[in-house]
Design a protein around this motif. Sequence first.
Motif, PDB file in Angstrom:
ATOM      1  N   UNK A   1       0.823  -1.210   0.000  1.00 35.58           N
ATOM      2  CA  UNK A   1       0.000   0.000   0.000  1.00 35.58           C
ATOM      3  C   UNK A   1       0.857   1.259   0.000  1.00 35.58           C
ATOM      4  N   UNK A   2       0.454   2.223  -0.805  1.00 33.07           N
ATOM      5  CA  UNK A   2       1.031   3.559  -0.740  1.00 33.07           C
ATOM      6  C   UNK A   2       0.160   4.378   0.217  1.00 33.07           C
ATOM      7  N   UNK A   3       0.592   5.592   0.507  1.00 35.56           N
ATOM      8  CA  UNK A   3      -0.232   6.473   1.341  1.00 35.56           C
ATOM      9  C   UNK A   3      -1.584   6.712   0.679  1.00 35.56           C
ATOM     10  N   UNK A   4      -1.587   6.800  -0.643  1.00 37.04           N
ATOM     11  CA  UNK A   4      -2.843   7.021  -1.372  1.00 37.04           C
ATOM     12  C   UNK A   4      -3.803   5.848  -1.190  1.00 37.04           C
TER      13      UNK A   4
ATOM     14  N   UNK B   1      -7.594   6.159   0.416  1.00 38.17           N
ATOM     15  CA  UNK B   1      -8.782   5.634  -0.270  1.00 38.17           C
ATOM     16  C   UNK B   1      -9.563   4.667   0.621  1.00 38.17           C
ATOM     17  N   UNK B   2      -8.841   3.801   1.329  1.00 37.64           N
ATOM     18  CA  UNK B   2      -9.502   2.830   2.209  1.00 37.64           C
ATOM     19  C   UNK B   2     -10.315   3.535   3.291  1.00 37.64           C
ATOM     20  N   UNK B   3      -9.741   4.587   3.871  1.00 39.11           N
ATOM     21  CA  UNK B   3     -10.418   5.269   4.980  1.00 39.11           C
ATOM     22  C   UNK B   3     -11.289   6.445   4.528  1.00 39.11           C
ATOM     23  N   UNK B   4     -11.327   6.725   3.223  1.00 40.66           N
ATOM     24  CA  UNK B   4     -12.231   7.738   2.690  1.00 40.66           C
ATOM     25  C   UNK B   4     -11.865   9.177   2.997  1.00 40.66           C
ATOM     26  N   UNK B   5     -10.594   9.481   3.048  1.00 37.05           N
ATOM     27  CA  UNK B   5     -10.141  10.842   3.343  1.00 37.05           C
ATOM     28  C   UNK B   5      -9.959  11.620   2.029  1.00 37.05           C
ATOM     29  N   UNK B   6     -11.053  12.180   1.530  1.00 37.15           N
ATOM     30  CA  UNK B   6     -11.078  12.809   0.206  1.00 37.15           C
ATOM     31  C   UNK B   6     -10.083  13.960   0.064  1.00 37.15           C
ATOM     32  N   UNK B   7     -10.115  14.920   0.962  1.00 39.66           N
ATOM     33  CA  UNK B   7      -9.241  16.095   0.829  1.00 39.66           C
ATOM     34  C   UNK B   7      -7.766  15.705   0.908  1.00 39.66           C
ATOM     35  N   UNK B   8      -7.459  14.771   1.760  1.00 44.28           N
ATOM     36  CA  UNK B   8      -6.083  14.275   1.874  1.00 44.28           C
ATOM     37  C   UNK B   8      -5.694  13.569   0.580  1.00 44.28           C
ATOM     38  N   UNK B   9      -6.624  12.826   0.012  1.00 51.51           N
ATOM     39  CA  UNK B   9      -6.379  12.151  -1.264  1.00 51.51           C
ATOM     40  C   UNK B   9      -6.079  13.143  -2.384  1.00 51.51           C
ATOM     41  N   UNK B  10      -6.778  14.251  -2.395  1.00 51.29           N
ATOM     42  CA  UNK B  10      -6.548  15.274  -3.428  1.00 51.29           C
ATOM     43  C   UNK B  10      -5.120  15.806  -3.361  1.00 51.29           C
ATOM     44  N   UNK B  11      -4.639  16.029  -2.141  1.00 48.14           N
ATOM     45  CA  UNK B  11      -3.262  16.523  -1.968  1.00 48.14           C
ATOM     46  C   UNK B  11      -2.268  15.515  -2.531  1.00 48.14           C
ATOM     47  N   UNK B  12      -2.471  14.246  -2.233  1.00 47.20           N
ATOM     48  CA  UNK B  12      -1.551  13.210  -2.713  1.00 47.20           C
ATOM     49  C   UNK B  12      -1.618  13.062  -4.229  1.00 47.20           C
ATOM     50  N   UNK B  13      -2.805  13.029  -4.780  1.00 47.61           N
ATOM     51  CA  UNK B  13      -2.959  12.870  -6.234  1.00 47.61           C
ATOM     52  C   UNK B  13      -2.312  14.041  -6.977  1.00 47.61           C
TER      53      UNK B  13
END
Length: 176
Positions: free
Chosen positions: A145-148, A152-164
């Motif tokens: 697993x990467x941080x992304x 995704x697993x825990x549903x942290x949308x805003x954090x996901x946007x930063x990583x993407x």
Amino acid sequence: HYAALDGRHEIVQLLVDRMPQEALTWTAKSGYRMTALHCAIWRLDTQSSRHHETVKVLVDRMSQEALMTKDDSEKTPLHRAAESRHLGIVQLLLDRMPQEALTAQDSCQSTALHCAARSGNLEIVKALVDKMPQEALMAQDNWGMTALHWVAIFGHLETGKVLVDRMPQEALSIPN
């Protein structure tokens, strides 16, 4: 260790002023093999300003090498701070720790970014990502697993946007 664990920053200051530098890397012989800094960070969840002061006293006295000391789970103080969700302490450590702290892996091959991503702490993820080389965003833990993936697993949308936004295109195609 006991003074750090209890946030007794005045006692910690008294001791570190008289201790040899290498004593700051000593780990407790029982429990989790933590340094005094690990102990102080571990107790940050109490929201006591005493623990913040204790962390500052220790960090101010420690060398970059000492700040990289790992506990029994192979976590650096940066891992523990990212897990504890304390942005100010993460920033303090980022300012003092060597660059390799960002890519240091624990016993599960997780980086501090993995730890912050699992909890979805947006500000800590931003602080880590801003200092990390882009290729470090693709680090995989023992589960591939990467941080992304964790975001995704825990549903942290805003954090996901930063990583993407920061990840190289090939990172978005790592299977899992």
